[in-house]
Design a protein around this motif. Structure first.
Motif, PDB file in Angstrom:
ATOM      1  N   ALA A 160       1.122  -1.083  -0.124  1.00  0.00           N
ATOM      2  CA  ALA A 160      -0.091  -0.183   0.244  1.00  0.00           C
ATOM      3  C   ALA A 160       0.814   1.442  -0.107  1.00  0.00           C
ATOM      4  O   ALA A 160       0.914   2.051  -0.846  1.00  0.00           O
ATOM      5  CB  ALA A 160      -1.348   0.100   1.197  1.00  0.00           C
ATOM      6  N   LYS A 161       1.830   1.357   0.723  1.00  0.00           N
ATOM      7  CA  LYS A 161       3.141   2.454   0.817  1.00  0.00           C
ATOM      8  C   LYS A 161       4.078   2.197  -0.433  1.00  0.00           C
ATOM      9  O   LYS A 161       3.577   3.939  -1.265  1.00  0.00           O
ATOM     10  CB  LYS A 161       3.817   2.228   2.158  1.00  0.00           C
ATOM     11  N   GLU A 162       4.380   1.255  -0.739  1.00  0.00           N
ATOM     12  CA  GLU A 162       5.234   1.778  -2.272  1.00  0.00           C
ATOM     13  C   GLU A 162       4.037   2.344  -3.637  1.00  0.00           C
ATOM     14  O   GLU A 162       4.614   3.343  -4.428  1.00  0.00           O
ATOM     15  CB  GLU A 162       5.437   0.447  -2.597  1.00  0.00           C
ATOM     16  N   TRP A 163       3.103   1.685  -3.431  1.00  0.00           N
ATOM     17  CA  TRP A 163       2.072   2.213  -4.255  1.00  0.00           C
ATOM     18  C   TRP A 163       0.893   2.977  -4.379  1.00  0.00           C
ATOM     19  O   TRP A 163      -0.095   3.492  -5.220  1.00  0.00           O
ATOM     20  CB  TRP A 163       1.756   1.223  -5.912  1.00  0.00           C
ATOM     21  N   ASN A 164       1.423   3.458  -3.031  1.00  0.00           N
ATOM     22  CA  ASN A 164       0.053   4.600  -3.009  1.00  0.00           C
ATOM     23  C   ASN A 164      -1.591   4.041  -3.620  1.00  0.00           C
ATOM     24  O   ASN A 164      -2.368   4.603  -3.101  1.00  0.00           O
ATOM     25  CB  ASN A 164       0.543   5.855  -3.497  1.00  0.00           C
ATOM     26  N   VAL A 165      -1.497   2.602  -2.405  1.00  0.00           N
ATOM     27  CA  VAL A 165      -2.824   2.169  -3.086  1.00  0.00           C
ATOM     28  C   VAL A 165      -3.731   2.666  -1.372  1.00  0.00           C
ATOM     29  O   VAL A 165      -3.241   3.046  -0.804  1.00  0.00           O
ATOM     30  CB  VAL A 165      -2.653   1.029  -2.840  1.00  0.00           C
TER      31      VAL A 165
END
Length: 200
Positions: A160-165
């Motif tokens: 979630a953090k890496e791809w701004n999910v």
């Protein structure tokens, strides 16, 4: 010529030996996903499935995240075997598809239809499964091999953090894919007489 859906379904298998190559363009891969998301059924037409397609460095980053999380959780000996499996079976592929279910949609339906409230989480998982199977079959039809992995929930926060999910998206499965480097193993099919009842 494209195979029939029956043929694609029959030949769809789990491939654990993948190459970082593709027989179709990235745009065509995206179109497969768009076709499924547009046409796959969902309970109450909820359309709760969300999909993230990771290609190139993004695909590699996902499996680096998986290895990083696992390395902190398991013994060094166990991690060595796990790392070899990930590098040779998943990270070696062309891309990875992440399947999510939007919990805001599920919760909205629970409020709108309280008599079915307990059913919506299960129906959401079924909706995701339909999308997963459909994408998998169409990837097979395009010449890809794929498998379905479930490193969730231990990787959820990092993904979630890496791809701004969105925090409302719940990760359900990961599907690494690529042109197969080897044939899959034989598939055993249990007797149909034990699995199907027909009354007429």
């Amino acid at each position: 010529m494209a195979n029939s859906f029956r043929e694609a379904m029959k030949h769809r298998r789990s491939y654990y030996s993948l190459t970082n190559s593709s027989l179709i363009s990235d745009k065509e891969i995206q179109e497969i996903i768009e076709f499924v998301v547009s046409n796959a059924p969902s309970a109450f037409n909820s359309q709760s499935t969300r999909v993230v397609l990771l290609l190139g460095d993004h695909h590699k980053k996902l499996w680096d995240i998986v290895k990083g999380v696992l390395k902190a959780k398991i013994s060094a000996d166990a991690f060595q075997k796990t790392e070899a499996k990930i590098d040779g079976s998943f990270a070696s592929g062309y891309g990875t598809i992440l399947f999510f279910e939007d919990q805001s949609v599920v919760e909205g339906l629970q409020k709108a239809f309280p008599s079915y409230s307990d059913n919506f989480p299960g129906w959401s998982v079924q909706t995701s499964a339909i999308h997963q199977f459909s994408v998998w079959s169409l990837l097979e039809d395009a010449g890809f091999g794929a498998s379905l992995q479930h490193y969730n929930p231990i990787i959820d926060d990092e993904v979630a953090k890496e791809w701004n999910v969105s925090k409302n998206w719940k990760l359900i499965a990961q599907m690494p894919f690529g042109v197969p480097a080897d044939k899959p193993g034989e598939k055993e099919v249990s007797p149909l007489k034990d699995r199907i009842l027909v009354f007429k």
